[in-house]
Scaffold this motif. Structure first.
Motif, PDB file in Angstrom:
ATOM      1  N   THR A  39      -2.210 -28.326 109.478  1.00 20.54           N
ATOM      2  CA  THR A  39      -2.721 -29.137 110.597  1.00 20.54           C
ATOM      3  C   THR A  39      -1.648 -29.422 111.638  1.00 20.54           C
ATOM      4  N   GLY A  40      -0.373 -29.136 111.303  1.00 27.42           N
ATOM      5  CA  GLY A  40       0.718 -29.431 112.220  1.00 27.42           C
ATOM      6  C   GLY A  40       0.985 -30.921 112.341  1.00 27.42           C
ATOM      7  N   GLN A  41       0.744 -31.634 111.241  1.00 27.38           N
ATOM      8  CA  GLN A  41       0.925 -33.083 111.273  1.00 27.38           C
ATOM      9  C   GLN A  41       1.974 -33.531 110.267  1.00 27.38           C
ATOM     10  N   VAL A  42       2.699 -34.582 110.664  1.00 21.85           N
ATOM     11  CA  VAL A  42       3.696 -35.204 109.805  1.00 21.85           C
ATOM     12  C   VAL A  42       3.318 -36.679 109.670  1.00 21.85           C
ATOM     13  N   THR A  43       3.150 -37.128 108.441  1.00 26.05           N
ATOM     14  CA  THR A  43       2.806 -38.524 108.181  1.00 26.05           C
ATOM     15  C   THR A  43       4.052 -39.247 107.691  1.00 26.05           C
ATOM     16  N   VAL A  44       4.384 -40.345 108.363  1.00 27.49           N
ATOM     17  CA  VAL A  44       5.579 -41.111 108.050  1.00 27.49           C
ATOM     18  C   VAL A  44       5.167 -42.498 107.569  1.00 27.49           C
ATOM     19  N   THR A  45       5.614 -42.855 106.381  1.00 24.05           N
ATOM     20  CA  THR A  45       5.395 -44.196 105.852  1.00 24.05           C
ATOM     21  C   THR A  45       6.731 -44.919 105.913  1.00 24.05           C
ATOM     22  N   SER A  46       6.715 -46.118 106.482  1.00 22.66           N
ATOM     23  CA  SER A  46       7.959 -46.871 106.627  1.00 22.66           C
ATOM     24  C   SER A  46       7.722 -48.352 106.385  1.00 22.66           C
ATOM     25  N   SER A  47       8.818 -49.052 106.143  1.00 19.82           N
ATOM     26  CA  SER A  47       8.730 -50.480 105.853  1.00 19.82           C
ATOM     27  C   SER A  47       8.450 -51.303 107.107  1.00 19.82           C
ATOM     28  N   THR A  48       8.724 -50.727 108.272  1.00 17.58           N
ATOM     29  CA  THR A  48       8.439 -51.388 109.550  1.00 17.58           C
ATOM     30  C   THR A  48       7.753 -50.389 110.468  1.00 17.58           C
ATOM     31  N   GLU A  49       7.305 -50.849 111.629  1.00 19.91           N
ATOM     32  CA  GLU A  49       6.696 -49.957 112.611  1.00 19.91           C
ATOM     33  C   GLU A  49       7.726 -48.891 112.995  1.00 19.91           C
ATOM     34  N   PRO A  50       7.356 -47.600 112.906  1.00 22.40           N
ATOM     35  CA  PRO A  50       8.331 -46.544 113.196  1.00 22.40           C
ATOM     36  C   PRO A  50       8.722 -46.504 114.676  1.00 22.40           C
ATOM     37  N   ASP A  51       9.934 -46.060 114.922  1.00 16.94           N
ATOM     38  CA  ASP A  51      10.442 -45.883 116.281  1.00 16.94           C
ATOM     39  C   ASP A  51      10.097 -44.462 116.721  1.00 16.94           C
ATOM     40  N   ASP A  52       9.034 -44.323 117.515  1.00 11.92           N
ATOM     41  CA  ASP A  52       8.560 -43.002 117.931  1.00 11.92           C
ATOM     42  C   ASP A  52       9.651 -42.202 118.635  1.00 11.92           C
ATOM     43  N   THR A  53      10.446 -42.857 119.456  1.00 13.63           N
ATOM     44  CA  THR A  53      11.498 -42.171 120.204  1.00 13.63           C
ATOM     45  C   THR A  53      12.546 -41.600 119.258  1.00 13.63           C
ATOM     46  N   LEU A  54      12.953 -42.380 118.284  1.00 11.50           N
ATOM     47  CA  LEU A  54      13.948 -41.936 117.317  1.00 11.50           C
ATOM     48  C   LEU A  54      13.413 -40.784 116.472  1.00 11.50           C
ATOM     49  N   ILE A  55      12.176 -40.887 116.031  1.00 10.30           N
ATOM     50  CA  ILE A  55      11.571 -39.814 115.244  1.00 10.30           C
ATOM     51  C   ILE A  55      11.476 -38.546 116.085  1.00 10.30           C
ATOM     52  N   ALA A  56      11.075 -38.678 117.346  1.00 10.80           N
ATOM     53  CA  ALA A  56      10.998 -37.518 118.240  1.00 10.80           C
ATOM     54  C   ALA A  56      12.368 -36.870 118.400  1.00 10.80           C
ATOM     55  N   GLU A  57      13.420 -37.675 118.479  1.00  6.38           N
ATOM     56  CA  GLU A  57      14.779 -37.145 118.631  1.00  6.38           C
ATOM     57  C   GLU A  57      15.203 -36.311 117.428  1.00  6.38           C
ATOM     58  N   VAL A  58      14.982 -36.812 116.204  1.00  5.54           N
ATOM     59  CA  VAL A  58      15.413 -36.055 115.029  1.00  5.54           C
ATOM     60  C   VAL A  58      14.554 -34.810 114.830  1.00  5.54           C
ATOM     61  N   VAL A  59      13.277 -34.886 115.184  1.00  3.90           N
ATOM     62  CA  VAL A  59      12.400 -33.715 115.096  1.00  3.90           C
ATOM     63  C   VAL A  59      12.881 -32.648 116.082  1.00  3.90           C
ATOM     64  N   ASP A  60      13.224 -33.077 117.295  1.00  8.20           N
ATOM     65  CA  ASP A  60      13.711 -32.160 118.321  1.00  8.20           C
ATOM     66  C   ASP A  60      15.040 -31.520 117.898  1.00  8.20           C
ATOM     67  N   GLU A  61      15.947 -32.335 117.359  1.00 11.09           N
ATOM     68  CA  GLU A  61      17.251 -31.832 116.918  1.00 11.09           C
ATOM     69  C   GLU A  61      17.097 -30.810 115.790  1.00 11.09           C
ATOM     70  N   ALA A  62      16.017 -30.936 115.008  1.00  7.27           N
ATOM     71  CA  ALA A  62      15.767 -29.999 113.909  1.00  7.27           C
ATOM     72  C   ALA A  62      15.114 -28.702 114.411  1.00  7.27           C
ATOM     73  N   GLY A  63      14.741 -28.668 115.696  1.00  4.77           N
ATOM     74  CA  GLY A  63      14.189 -27.446 116.267  1.00  4.77           C
ATOM     75  C   GLY A  63      12.681 -27.425 116.412  1.00  4.77           C
ATOM     76  N   TYR A  64      12.049 -28.588 116.317  1.00  2.00           N
ATOM     77  CA  TYR A  64      10.597 -28.683 116.437  1.00  2.00           C
ATOM     78  C   TYR A  64      10.267 -29.619 117.582  1.00  2.00           C
ATOM     79  N   GLU A  65       8.973 -29.758 117.881  1.00  2.00           N
ATOM     80  CA  GLU A  65       8.590 -30.640 118.984  1.00  2.00           C
ATOM     81  C   GLU A  65       7.526 -31.616 118.531  1.00  2.00           C
ATOM     82  N   LEU A  66       7.854 -32.897 118.629  1.00  2.00           N
ATOM     83  CA  LEU A  66       6.867 -33.932 118.353  1.00  2.00           C
ATOM     84  C   LEU A  66       6.057 -34.097 119.616  1.00  2.00           C
TER      85      LEU A  66
END
Length: 71
Positions: A39-66
């Motif tokens: 489906t091209g989806q990543v589900t993230v479970t976290s103890s607090t509301e996730p930081d979309d910008t930070l997640i997008a940054e690490v996904v981008d650095e890994a070579g993918y696009e959020l």
């Protein structure tokens, strides 16, 4: 706990899944990462509301696009 699903493009194999699970899982507060290649989806479970910008940054650095939160 907060669970958020993101749309990520560029994932196609087990290596992609392992890479994203590792880089997102290392972020503070993240307790679980689920990658669904079909489906091209990543589900993230976290103890607090996730930081979309930070997640997008690490996904981008890994070579993918959020592309945003999945509907």
């Amino acid at each position: 706990m907060s669970t958020t699903t993101y749309a990520v493009s560029g994932m196609s194999c087990a290596h992609c899944k392992a890479t994203l699970t590792k880089v997102i899982g290392e972020l503070d507060g993240v307790t679980e990462v689920g990658v669904d290649l079909s489906t091209g989806q990543v589900t993230v479970t976290s103890s607090t509301e996730p930081d979309d910008t930070l997640i997008a940054e690490v996904v981008d650095e890994a070579g993918y696009e959020l592309t945003g939160r999945a509907a």
